[in-house]
Design a protein around this motif. Structure first.
Motif, short mmCIF file in Angstrom:
data_model
loop_
_atom_site.label_atom_id
_atom_site.label_comp_id
_atom_site.label_asym_id
_atom_site.label_seq_id
_atom_site.Cartn_x
_atom_site.Cartn_y
_atom_site.Cartn_z
N LEU A 11 9.68 -40.40 -21.44
CA LEU A 11 9.17 -39.58 -22.53
C LEU A 11 10.24 -39.36 -23.59
CD1 LEU A 11 6.93 -37.90 -23.84
CD2 LEU A 11 7.69 -35.96 -22.44
N VAL A 12 11.46 -39.08 -23.15
CA VAL A 12 12.57 -38.87 -24.10
C VAL A 12 12.86 -40.17 -24.85
CG1 VAL A 12 15.01 -38.27 -24.31
CG2 VAL A 12 13.55 -37.02 -22.69
N GLN A 13 12.91 -41.28 -24.15
CA GLN A 13 13.15 -42.57 -24.80
C GLN A 13 12.05 -42.88 -25.81
OE1 GLN A 13 13.41 -44.85 -21.19
NE2 GLN A 13 15.65 -44.89 -21.26
N HIS A 14 10.81 -42.58 -25.46
CA HIS A 14 9.69 -42.81 -26.38
C HIS A 14 9.81 -41.91 -27.61
CE1 HIS A 14 5.75 -44.26 -27.52
NE2 HIS A 14 5.38 -43.01 -27.75
N ALA A 15 10.18 -40.67 -27.41
CA ALA A 15 10.32 -39.73 -28.52
C ALA A 15 11.40 -40.19 -29.49
CB ALA A 15 10.64 -38.34 -28.00
N LEU A 16 12.43 -40.87 -28.99
CA LEU A 16 13.57 -41.27 -29.81
C LEU A 16 13.49 -42.73 -30.25
CD1 LEU A 16 16.40 -39.46 -27.85
CD2 LEU A 16 15.13 -38.66 -29.86
N ARG A 17 12.36 -43.38 -30.07
CA ARG A 17 12.23 -44.81 -30.34
C ARG A 17 12.49 -45.18 -31.79
NH1 ARG A 17 7.51 -42.53 -30.53
NH2 ARG A 17 5.90 -43.19 -31.98
N ALA A 18 12.27 -44.27 -32.73
CA ALA A 18 12.48 -44.58 -34.14
C ALA A 18 13.95 -44.50 -34.55
CB ALA A 18 11.66 -43.62 -35.01
N MET A 19 14.78 -43.96 -33.69
CA MET A 19 16.21 -43.84 -34.01
C MET A 19 16.95 -45.10 -33.59
SD MET A 19 17.26 -39.91 -33.33
CE MET A 19 18.84 -40.26 -34.07
N ARG A 20 18.01 -45.40 -34.28
CA ARG A 20 18.85 -46.55 -33.94
C ARG A 20 19.45 -46.34 -32.56
NH1 ARG A 20 22.36 -48.82 -38.62
NH2 ARG A 20 20.25 -48.68 -39.37
N ALA A 21 19.33 -47.31 -31.68
CA ALA A 21 19.77 -47.17 -30.29
C ALA A 21 21.27 -46.87 -30.16
CB ALA A 21 19.42 -48.43 -29.50
N GLY A 22 22.09 -47.35 -31.06
CA GLY A 22 23.53 -47.11 -30.98
C GLY A 22 23.95 -45.72 -31.42
#
Length: 87
Positions: A11-22
């Motif tokens: 859920l956290v990863q999905h919520a942050l999917r629009a942010m640059r991974a680095g």
């Protein structure tokens, strides 16, 4: 009062999917998930990233376990626990 339910890392990863991974790191800890900023930029750049990250979490009714999540995330070298947002 019963403890907060554990937040699924997916859920956290999905919520942050629009942010640059680095920009950030998501880690699992016993009983939860933490998020930290990992980018090496100016304090203003870190604050901007922290604002975007907390907004992204808020869209999924999540926040960070700190009185002032943006400042805490900007200043902290370690991860902050993700918790359900109330209100």
């Amino acid at each position: 009062m019963p403890p907060e339910p554990a937040i699924p890392v997916e859920l956290v990863q999905h919520a942050l999917r629009a942010m640059r991974a680095g920009t950030f790191r998501v880690d699992t800890i016993p009983g939860g998930v933490t998020v930290s900023l990992v980018m090496a930029v100016s304090p203003a750049g870190r604050r901007n990233a922290a604002e975007r990250l907390t907004r992204s979490l808020a869209e999924y009714n999540l926040t960070l376990d700190a009185p002032d999540p943006i400042t805490a995330l900007t200043d902290s070298p370690t991860g902050l626990r993700v918790i359900p947002a109330h209100g």
